[in-house]
Motif scaffolding. Structure first.
Motif, PDB file in Angstrom:
ATOM      1  N   LEU A 129     -49.277 -16.575  50.559  1.00 22.39           N
ATOM      2  CA  LEU A 129     -50.392 -17.305  51.153  1.00 22.39           C
ATOM      3  C   LEU A 129     -50.269 -18.807  50.902  1.00 22.39           C
ATOM      4  O   LEU A 129     -50.572 -19.607  51.779  1.00 22.39           O
ATOM      5  CB  LEU A 129     -51.717 -16.771  50.584  1.00 22.39           C
ATOM      6  CG  LEU A 129     -52.129 -15.386  51.060  1.00 22.39           C
ATOM      7  CD1 LEU A 129     -53.364 -14.910  50.323  1.00 22.39           C
ATOM      8  CD2 LEU A 129     -52.361 -15.378  52.566  1.00 22.39           C
ATOM      9  N   ALA A 130     -49.808 -19.189  49.711  1.00 21.09           N
ATOM     10  CA  ALA A 130     -49.635 -20.605  49.385  1.00 21.09           C
ATOM     11  C   ALA A 130     -48.583 -21.259  50.281  1.00 21.09           C
ATOM     12  O   ALA A 130     -48.711 -22.431  50.651  1.00 21.09           O
ATOM     13  CB  ALA A 130     -49.265 -20.769  47.918  1.00 21.09           C
ATOM     14  N   GLN A 131     -47.560 -20.515  50.636  1.00 19.17           N
ATOM     15  CA  GLN A 131     -46.515 -21.059  51.500  1.00 19.17           C
ATOM     16  C   GLN A 131     -47.009 -21.253  52.931  1.00 19.17           C
ATOM     17  O   GLN A 131     -46.498 -22.099  53.649  1.00 19.17           O
ATOM     18  CB  GLN A 131     -45.290 -20.151  51.499  1.00 19.17           C
ATOM     19  CG  GLN A 131     -44.523 -20.201  50.201  1.00 19.17           C
ATOM     20  CD  GLN A 131     -43.360 -19.217  50.186  1.00 19.17           C
ATOM     21  OE1 GLN A 131     -43.253 -18.351  51.043  1.00 19.17           O
ATOM     22  NE2 GLN A 131     -42.499 -19.347  49.189  1.00 19.17           N
ATOM     23  N   ARG A 132     -47.990 -20.503  53.338  1.00 23.09           N
ATOM     24  CA  ARG A 132     -48.508 -20.602  54.711  1.00 23.09           C
ATOM     25  C   ARG A 132     -49.541 -21.725  54.846  1.00 23.09           C
ATOM     26  O   ARG A 132     -49.792 -22.189  55.940  1.00 23.09           O
ATOM     27  CB  ARG A 132     -49.141 -19.285  55.132  1.00 23.09           C
ATOM     28  CG  ARG A 132     -48.107 -18.209  55.327  1.00 23.09           C
ATOM     29  CD  ARG A 132     -48.728 -16.968  55.825  1.00 23.09           C
ATOM     30  NE  ARG A 132     -47.720 -15.942  55.922  1.00 23.09           N
ATOM     31  CZ  ARG A 132     -47.824 -14.876  56.659  1.00 23.09           C
ATOM     32  NH1 ARG A 132     -48.896 -14.679  57.358  1.00 23.09           N
ATOM     33  NH2 ARG A 132     -46.868 -13.986  56.700  1.00 23.09           N
ATOM     34  N   LEU A 133     -50.148 -22.124  53.732  1.00 18.27           N
ATOM     35  CA  LEU A 133     -51.155 -23.187  53.782  1.00 18.27           C
ATOM     36  C   LEU A 133     -50.481 -24.544  53.908  1.00 18.27           C
ATOM     37  O   LEU A 133     -49.415 -24.770  53.332  1.00 18.27           O
ATOM     38  CB  LEU A 133     -52.025 -23.146  52.523  1.00 18.27           C
ATOM     39  CG  LEU A 133     -52.878 -21.892  52.362  1.00 18.27           C
ATOM     40  CD1 LEU A 133     -53.605 -21.938  51.033  1.00 18.27           C
ATOM     41  CD2 LEU A 133     -53.882 -21.763  53.494  1.00 18.27           C
ATOM     42  N   PRO A 134     -51.106 -25.462  54.648  1.00 19.12           N
ATOM     43  CA  PRO A 134     -50.468 -26.783  54.816  1.00 19.12           C
ATOM     44  C   PRO A 134     -50.495 -27.618  53.556  1.00 19.12           C
ATOM     45  O   PRO A 134     -51.154 -27.502  52.651  1.00 19.12           O
ATOM     46  CB  PRO A 134     -51.300 -27.444  55.911  1.00 19.12           C
ATOM     47  CG  PRO A 134     -52.537 -26.641  56.087  1.00 19.12           C
ATOM     48  CD  PRO A 134     -52.314 -25.318  55.433  1.00 19.12           C
TER      49      PRO A 134
END
Length: 157
Positions: free
Chosen positions: A152-157
């Motif tokens: 999820l952290a990788q998908r957030l800008p």
């Protein structure tokens, strides 16, 4: 392949393995043990052949047919290995259907000569096994949460 895709693809193996093992427990005594184990090993080999030849750009669903075949074959093996491991050495009282008034619970069955039974050692082994299983469950849960948080952290800008 994302973490969630990998989990879904892996469920194709683990789910079919569990379902096959549960389905075959009832039918296992009808199949000779050696035939069951041989069929399971051949099935795993066929599943591995279906997994062979995977190139670099590959869809997650490319793995599903081989994993389903491997899962069914693993379930066949798991259902047969327990029976082959103890076979006729377990006395009849452990190999009977559940009675309606009985609660369904597991029991530790120890196969030993009468004079070689050490109740304290068996109790310690059961305790350590329970603790080890609990530790593995907690570790798997923490790893799953950490992997999900990272994805999820990788998908957030």
């Amino acid at each position: 392949m994302s973490t969630f895709q990998a989990a879904g693809v892996l469920a194709a193996w683990s789910g079919t393995s569990a379902l096959a093992a549960l389905a075959l427990v009832r039918h296992g005594p009808r199949i000779p043990g050696r035939v069951q184990l041989t069929a399971g090993l051949v099935g795993v080999a066929v599943g591995l052949v279906l997994l062979a030849g995977v190139g670099d750009p590959v869809s997650a669903w490319r793995f599903v047919p081989g994993l389903v075949v491997c899962g069914c074959a693993s379930g066949l093996l798991n259902a047969g290995l327990a029976r082959q491991a103890v076979g006729a050495r377990v006395r009849h009282q452990y190999d009977r259907p559940w009675r309606p008034e009985e609660g369904r619970r597991g029991r530790l069955v120890v196969i030993a000569e009468h004079d070689d039974i050490d109740a304290a050692a068996i109790g310690a082994l059961a305790h350590v096994t329970s603790l080890g299983f609990a530790f593995l469950c907690v570790a798997a849960l923490l790893l799953g949460v950490a992997a999900s948080a990272r994805a999820l952290a990788q998908r957030l800008p």
